[in-house]
Design a protein around this motif. Structure first.
Motif, PDB file in Angstrom:
ATOM      1  N   VAL A 124      -3.321  -7.183  -1.424  1.00  0.00           N
ATOM      2  CA  VAL A 124      -2.770  -6.401  -0.328  1.00  0.00           C
ATOM      3  C   VAL A 124      -3.709  -6.480   0.872  1.00  0.00           C
ATOM      4  O   VAL A 124      -4.920  -6.307   0.720  1.00  0.00           O
ATOM      5  CB  VAL A 124      -2.590  -4.924  -0.764  1.00  0.00           C
ATOM      6  CG1 VAL A 124      -2.061  -4.080   0.372  1.00  0.00           C
ATOM      7  CG2 VAL A 124      -1.677  -4.836  -1.976  1.00  0.00           C
ATOM      8  N   HIS A 125      -3.146  -6.741   2.042  1.00  0.00           N
ATOM      9  CA  HIS A 125      -3.920  -6.788   3.289  1.00  0.00           C
ATOM     10  C   HIS A 125      -3.324  -5.770   4.257  1.00  0.00           C
ATOM     11  O   HIS A 125      -2.120  -5.755   4.484  1.00  0.00           O
ATOM     12  CB  HIS A 125      -3.860  -8.183   3.913  1.00  0.00           C
ATOM     13  CG  HIS A 125      -4.401  -9.240   3.008  1.00  0.00           C
ATOM     14  ND1 HIS A 125      -5.747  -9.477   2.865  1.00  0.00           N
ATOM     15  CD2 HIS A 125      -3.784 -10.103   2.179  1.00  0.00           C
ATOM     16  CE1 HIS A 125      -5.930 -10.455   2.002  1.00  0.00           C
ATOM     17  NE2 HIS A 125      -4.751 -10.845   1.569  1.00  0.00           N
ATOM     18  N   LEU A 126      -4.185  -4.925   4.825  1.00  0.00           N
ATOM     19  CA  LEU A 126      -3.735  -3.855   5.719  1.00  0.00           C
ATOM     20  C   LEU A 126      -4.567  -3.800   6.993  1.00  0.00           C
ATOM     21  O   LEU A 126      -5.727  -4.198   7.004  1.00  0.00           O
ATOM     22  CB  LEU A 126      -3.842  -2.503   5.004  1.00  0.00           C
ATOM     23  CG  LEU A 126      -3.049  -2.355   3.711  1.00  0.00           C
ATOM     24  CD1 LEU A 126      -3.528  -1.139   2.940  1.00  0.00           C
ATOM     25  CD2 LEU A 126      -1.574  -2.249   4.024  1.00  0.00           C
ATOM     26  N   LYS A 127      -3.951  -3.268   8.030  1.00  0.00           N
ATOM     27  CA  LYS A 127      -4.679  -3.035   9.284  1.00  0.00           C
ATOM     28  C   LYS A 127      -5.132  -1.588   9.385  1.00  0.00           C
ATOM     29  O   LYS A 127      -5.834  -1.229  10.307  1.00  0.00           O
ATOM     30  CB  LYS A 127      -3.794  -3.408  10.476  1.00  0.00           C
ATOM     31  CG  LYS A 127      -3.522  -4.897  10.542  1.00  0.00           C
ATOM     32  CD  LYS A 127      -2.707  -5.272  11.755  1.00  0.00           C
ATOM     33  CE  LYS A 127      -2.516  -6.783  11.776  1.00  0.00           C
ATOM     34  NZ  LYS A 127      -1.812  -7.248  12.957  1.00  0.00           N
ATOM     35  N   THR A 128      -4.756  -0.774   8.420  1.00  0.00           N
ATOM     36  CA  THR A 128      -5.127   0.632   8.397  1.00  0.00           C
ATOM     37  C   THR A 128      -6.142   0.869   7.283  1.00  0.00           C
ATOM     38  O   THR A 128      -6.167   0.133   6.295  1.00  0.00           O
ATOM     39  CB  THR A 128      -3.893   1.528   8.178  1.00  0.00           C
ATOM     40  OG1 THR A 128      -4.335   2.875   8.028  1.00  0.00           O
ATOM     41  CG2 THR A 128      -3.117   1.144   6.940  1.00  0.00           C
ATOM     42  N   ALA A 129      -6.925   1.903   7.416  1.00  0.00           N
ATOM     43  CA  ALA A 129      -7.952   2.207   6.419  1.00  0.00           C
ATOM     44  C   ALA A 129      -7.408   3.007   5.240  1.00  0.00           C
ATOM     45  O   ALA A 129      -8.121   3.250   4.286  1.00  0.00           O
ATOM     46  CB  ALA A 129      -9.102   2.960   7.070  1.00  0.00           C
ATOM     47  N   PRO A 132      -5.121   3.892  -0.252  1.00  0.00           N
ATOM     48  CA  PRO A 132      -4.438   4.643  -1.314  1.00  0.00           C
ATOM     49  C   PRO A 132      -3.012   5.088  -0.936  1.00  0.00           C
ATOM     50  O   PRO A 132      -2.101   4.959  -1.746  1.00  0.00           O
ATOM     51  CB  PRO A 132      -5.348   5.847  -1.556  1.00  0.00           C
ATOM     52  CG  PRO A 132      -6.707   5.365  -1.142  1.00  0.00           C
ATOM     53  CD  PRO A 132      -6.452   4.464   0.032  1.00  0.00           C
ATOM     54  N   SER A 133      -2.821   5.579   0.277  1.00  0.00           N
ATOM     55  CA  SER A 133      -1.473   6.010   0.686  1.00  0.00           C
ATOM     56  C   SER A 133      -0.510   4.837   0.755  1.00  0.00           C
ATOM     57  O   SER A 133       0.637   4.938   0.319  1.00  0.00           O
ATOM     58  CB  SER A 133      -1.519   6.698   2.051  1.00  0.00           C
ATOM     59  OG  SER A 133      -2.192   7.913   1.957  1.00  0.00           O
ATOM     60  N   SER A 134      -0.965   3.724   1.285  1.00  0.00           N
ATOM     61  CA  SER A 134      -0.113   2.541   1.378  1.00  0.00           C
ATOM     62  C   SER A 134       0.286   2.045  -0.009  1.00  0.00           C
ATOM     63  O   SER A 134       1.432   1.680  -0.243  1.00  0.00           O
ATOM     64  CB  SER A 134      -0.827   1.422   2.139  1.00  0.00           C
ATOM     65  OG  SER A 134      -1.048   1.796   3.468  1.00  0.00           O
ATOM     66  N   ILE A 135      -0.647   2.069  -0.923  1.00  0.00           N
ATOM     67  CA  ILE A 135      -0.355   1.576  -2.269  1.00  0.00           C
ATOM     68  C   ILE A 135       0.526   2.564  -3.028  1.00  0.00           C
ATOM     69  O   ILE A 135       1.384   2.153  -3.807  1.00  0.00           O
ATOM     70  CB  ILE A 135      -1.657   1.210  -3.007  1.00  0.00           C
ATOM     71  CG1 ILE A 135      -2.264  -0.006  -2.273  1.00  0.00           C
ATOM     72  CG2 ILE A 135      -1.403   0.924  -4.478  1.00  0.00           C
ATOM     73  CD1 ILE A 135      -3.608  -0.440  -2.717  1.00  0.00           C
ATOM     74  N   ARG A 136       0.374   3.856  -2.781  1.00  0.00           N
ATOM     75  CA  ARG A 136       1.307   4.837  -3.383  1.00  0.00           C
ATOM     76  C   ARG A 136       2.738   4.554  -2.938  1.00  0.00           C
ATOM     77  O   ARG A 136       3.668   4.614  -3.732  1.00  0.00           O
ATOM     78  CB  ARG A 136       0.898   6.263  -3.018  1.00  0.00           C
ATOM     79  CG  ARG A 136      -0.078   6.891  -3.990  1.00  0.00           C
ATOM     80  CD  ARG A 136      -0.210   8.403  -3.801  1.00  0.00           C
ATOM     81  NE  ARG A 136      -0.623   8.794  -2.467  1.00  0.00           N
ATOM     82  CZ  ARG A 136      -1.885   8.794  -2.031  1.00  0.00           C
ATOM     83  NH1 ARG A 136      -2.858   8.425  -2.848  1.00  0.00           N
ATOM     84  NH2 ARG A 136      -2.180   9.172  -0.810  1.00  0.00           N
ATOM     85  N   ARG A 137       2.917   4.217  -1.659  1.00  0.00           N
ATOM     86  CA  ARG A 137       4.258   3.873  -1.160  1.00  0.00           C
ATOM     87  C   ARG A 137       4.781   2.608  -1.845  1.00  0.00           C
ATOM     88  O   ARG A 137       5.953   2.516  -2.184  1.00  0.00           O
ATOM     89  CB  ARG A 137       4.243   3.699   0.362  1.00  0.00           C
ATOM     90  CG  ARG A 137       4.166   5.024   1.108  1.00  0.00           C
ATOM     91  CD  ARG A 137       4.436   4.869   2.599  1.00  0.00           C
ATOM     92  NE  ARG A 137       3.441   4.052   3.281  1.00  0.00           N
ATOM     93  CZ  ARG A 137       2.262   4.499   3.722  1.00  0.00           C
ATOM     94  NH1 ARG A 137       1.927   5.770   3.571  1.00  0.00           N
ATOM     95  NH2 ARG A 137       1.428   3.683   4.334  1.00  0.00           N
ATOM     96  N   MET A 138       3.903   1.647  -2.051  1.00  0.00           N
ATOM     97  CA  MET A 138       4.300   0.429  -2.761  1.00  0.00           C
ATOM     98  C   MET A 138       4.722   0.758  -4.186  1.00  0.00           C
ATOM     99  O   MET A 138       5.736   0.244  -4.676  1.00  0.00           O
ATOM    100  CB  MET A 138       3.137  -0.569  -2.796  1.00  0.00           C
ATOM    101  CG  MET A 138       2.780  -1.170  -1.467  1.00  0.00           C
ATOM    102  SD  MET A 138       1.259  -2.178  -1.537  1.00  0.00           S
ATOM    103  CE  MET A 138       1.668  -3.361  -2.801  1.00  0.00           C
TER     104      MET A 138
END
Length: 175
Positions: A124-129, A132-138
């Motif tokens: 996973v590559h993100l522009k936000t820090a 954990p929240s992004s991966i919970r959504r995934m």
């Protein structure tokens, strides 16, 4: 049509095949027609280059061809490997769902499973820090709840394997 390689069999490659494999193990030109640029260096058309690459794939010599994303250079400041425990009956649908997400660059099944249960891996590559929240959504999108997030602080390697050095000895009798 050339035959497919069998395990343990040694391939005989033409000098054109070697040159193409040598070019593919490094960076290819970032242009709208990279195979035309490669072909020009070898006095081949882009169609010839693509045909030879397909033949190498069909023969089982070239197994995988892909891009290495230099994610930091394009603005992605955060990355993580996420390992998922997915019931076998759901592995394909979960993999397809996760792979379709824009933040996922790699998604693959791991056999045997890591720690005996984590059988699906995503990069996973993100522009936000807020990883954990992004991966919970995934996880919610794929209906999964058993996962681990593995993050890295340093980048150690971004290069391909080198199988053919710059000078290729002509000992194969090809061509």
């Amino acid at each position: 049509m050339p035959k497919t390689m069998k395990k343990g069999e040694t391939a005989v490659l033409t000098s054109e095949e070697k040159k193409i494999l040598q070019a593919l193990q490094g960076d290819i030109p970032v242009t709208s027609r990279p195979f035309a640029a490669l072909g020009k260096e070898m006095n081949l058309s882009d169609d010839d280059v693509v045909r030879i690459i397909r033949q190498l794939q069909d023969r089982g010599i070239l197994r995988k061809f892909g891009a290495i994303l230099r994610h930091r250079q394009v603005g992605f400041t955060q990355n993580a490997m996420v390992v998922w425990a997915v019931p076998e009956r759901l592995i394909e649908s979960a993999g397809e769902r996760l792979a379709s997400l824009p933040e996922v660059s790699h998604c693959y099944e791991r056999t045997p499973p890591f720690e005996g249960k984590y059988n699906l891996f995503t990069m996973v590559h993100l522009k936000t820090a807020d990883i954990p929240s992004s991966i919970r959504r995934m996880a919610e999108a794929a209906n999964l709840d058993d996962y681990q997030i593995l993050t890295s602080d340093r980048e150690y390697k971004k290069s391909s394997m080198t199988y053919f050095p710059a000078e290729i000895p002509e000992k194969d009798g090809g061509e």
